[in-house]
Design a protein around this motif. Structure first.
Motif, short mmCIF file in Angstrom:
data_model
loop_
_atom_site.label_atom_id
_atom_site.label_comp_id
_atom_site.label_asym_id
_atom_site.label_seq_id
_atom_site.Cartn_x
_atom_site.Cartn_y
_atom_site.Cartn_z
N MET A 67 17.18 -3.91 -8.65
CA MET A 67 18.08 -3.83 -7.50
C MET A 67 17.34 -3.09 -6.40
SD MET A 67 21.86 -2.89 -8.89
CE MET A 67 22.22 -2.10 -7.35
N GLY A 68 17.63 -3.43 -5.18
CA GLY A 68 17.02 -2.73 -4.07
C GLY A 68 16.82 -3.65 -2.90
N GLN A 69 16.22 -3.11 -1.87
CA GLN A 69 15.94 -3.88 -0.67
C GLN A 69 14.86 -4.92 -0.99
OE1 GLN A 69 17.54 -3.62 2.19
NE2 GLN A 69 18.79 -1.90 1.55
N VAL A 70 14.99 -6.08 -0.42
CA VAL A 70 14.05 -7.17 -0.71
C VAL A 70 12.64 -6.81 -0.27
CG1 VAL A 70 13.50 -9.56 -0.21
CG2 VAL A 70 15.85 -8.91 -0.65
N PHE A 71 12.51 -6.14 0.88
CA PHE A 71 11.16 -5.83 1.36
C PHE A 71 10.43 -4.90 0.41
CE2 PHE A 71 13.34 -2.22 3.18
CZ PHE A 71 12.41 -1.20 3.11
N VAL A 72 11.15 -4.12 -0.39
CA VAL A 72 10.51 -3.26 -1.38
C VAL A 72 9.82 -4.11 -2.45
CG1 VAL A 72 10.91 -1.48 -3.13
CG2 VAL A 72 12.11 -1.37 -0.93
N LEU A 93 8.09 -11.92 -9.73
CA LEU A 93 8.88 -10.71 -9.56
C LEU A 93 9.52 -10.68 -8.18
CD1 LEU A 93 8.18 -7.26 -10.84
CD2 LEU A 93 8.64 -7.46 -8.42
N ILE A 94 8.75 -10.98 -7.14
CA ILE A 94 9.27 -10.91 -5.78
C ILE A 94 10.36 -11.95 -5.55
CG2 ILE A 94 8.69 -11.29 -3.35
CD1 ILE A 94 5.89 -10.21 -4.02
N VAL A 95 10.12 -13.18 -5.96
CA VAL A 95 11.08 -14.25 -5.70
C VAL A 95 12.37 -14.02 -6.49
CG1 VAL A 95 11.51 -16.73 -5.89
CG2 VAL A 95 9.31 -15.92 -5.07
N SER A 96 12.24 -13.59 -7.74
CA SER A 96 13.46 -13.33 -8.51
C SER A 96 14.19 -12.11 -7.97
CB SER A 96 13.15 -13.17 -10.00
OG SER A 96 12.36 -12.03 -10.23
N VAL A 100 17.59 -13.92 -7.46
CA VAL A 100 18.43 -13.80 -8.65
C VAL A 100 19.09 -12.43 -8.61
CG1 VAL A 100 18.51 -13.88 -11.16
CG2 VAL A 100 16.83 -15.25 -9.94
N GLY A 101 20.37 -12.40 -8.75
CA GLY A 101 21.07 -11.13 -8.66
C GLY A 101 21.90 -10.82 -9.87
N LEU A 102 21.27 -10.49 -10.98
CA LEU A 102 22.05 -10.21 -12.18
C LEU A 102 22.89 -8.94 -12.04
CD1 LEU A 102 19.60 -11.19 -15.06
CD2 LEU A 102 21.45 -12.51 -14.02
N ALA A 103 22.41 -7.99 -11.26
CA ALA A 103 23.18 -6.76 -11.07
C ALA A 103 24.48 -7.04 -10.31
CB ALA A 103 22.35 -5.74 -10.31
N PHE A 104 24.45 -8.03 -9.43
CA PHE A 104 25.62 -8.38 -8.63
C PHE A 104 26.39 -9.56 -9.18
CE2 PHE A 104 22.75 -6.31 -5.58
CZ PHE A 104 23.58 -5.26 -5.19
N LEU A 105 26.00 -10.04 -10.35
CA LEU A 105 26.63 -11.22 -10.92
C LEU A 105 28.15 -11.07 -11.10
CD1 LEU A 105 26.16 -14.08 -11.93
CD2 LEU A 105 25.74 -13.14 -14.20
N PRO A 106 28.65 -9.95 -11.59
CA PRO A 106 30.12 -9.84 -11.71
C PRO A 106 30.83 -9.97 -10.36
CG PRO A 106 29.06 -8.15 -13.02
CD PRO A 106 27.98 -8.82 -12.21
N TYR A 107 30.27 -9.35 -9.33
CA TYR A 107 30.88 -9.46 -8.00
C TYR A 107 30.81 -10.90 -7.50
CZ TYR A 107 31.53 -9.12 -3.00
OH TYR A 107 31.98 -9.33 -1.74
N ILE A 118 27.00 -18.51 -11.94
CA ILE A 118 26.07 -18.70 -13.06
C ILE A 118 25.09 -19.82 -12.76
CG2 ILE A 118 25.92 -19.42 -15.47
CD1 ILE A 118 28.57 -17.83 -15.89
N THR A 119 25.57 -20.92 -12.21
CA THR A 119 24.68 -22.04 -11.86
C THR A 119 23.66 -21.63 -10.81
OG1 THR A 119 26.44 -23.62 -12.37
CG2 THR A 119 24.61 -24.42 -11.02
N ARG A 120 24.10 -20.91 -9.79
CA ARG A 120 23.19 -20.46 -8.73
C ARG A 120 22.11 -19.55 -9.29
NH1 ARG A 120 21.29 -16.76 -5.95
NH2 ARG A 120 22.57 -15.13 -6.83
N ASN A 121 22.49 -18.61 -10.14
CA ASN A 121 21.51 -17.69 -10.71
C ASN A 121 20.53 -18.40 -11.65
OD1 ASN A 121 21.80 -14.67 -9.97
ND2 ASN A 121 23.88 -15.44 -10.07
#
Length: 142
Positions: A67-72, A93-96, A100-107, A118-121
């Motif tokens: 999780m974090g800012q994309v530029f990181v 690593l960068i593209v995923s 891909v947002g598994l941390a935000f998947l419930p939201y 689920i399909t998008r991820n």
């Protein structure tokens, strides 16, 4: 509000956001540089470097969980490549990290629906591996 006014407001917000995030870049580089100096290169080389496909898969999984800012992610990927990790692994690593947002998947499941989230991820994860493969082969070709 006219299109021109909305464009001006959007541009102003983008510039403000850029200058808000700009001080984070040296801080992230400093922290990551300190980490790479304190940790020997051997653990990274032992963890990665066995099989390019497996390394890209591990990079994609790590990026999916991060999780974090994309530029990181770009900064971390660049440091990994500088420390001997393959470009395919860093790309995965960068593209995923960005897609891909598994941390935000419930939201996302609650906001957009279970099937869509689920399909998008899953599609983003598979696309990550394809992009890493293509990037590695393009870099070999160049």
């Amino acid at each position: 509000m006219s299109i021109k006014q909305r464009g001006t407001v959007s541009a102003k917000r983008a510039v403000e956001r850029f200058f808000f995030l700009l001080p984070l870049v040296p801080a992230v580089l400093l922290v990551f540089s300190l980490m790479t100096q304190l940790l020997p290169d051997q653990p990274l080389q032992r963890f990665f470097g066995h099989d390019p496909a497996l390394d890209a898969l591990v990079g994609a999984v790590v990026g999916s969980l991060a999780m974090g800012q994309v530029f990181v992610g770009y900064l971390v990927g660049g440091e990994l490549v500088r420390n001997g990790i393959s470009p395919a692994t860093a790309t995965a690593l960068i593209v995923s990290w960005a897609t891909v947002g598994l941390a935000f998947l419930p939201y996302e499941m609650r906001a957009c629906g279970n099937r869509f989230a689920i399909t998008r991820n899953l599609l983003a994860f598979v696309s990550t591996l394809i992009i890493a493969y293509v990037t590695a082969h393009l870099l070999d070709w160049i």
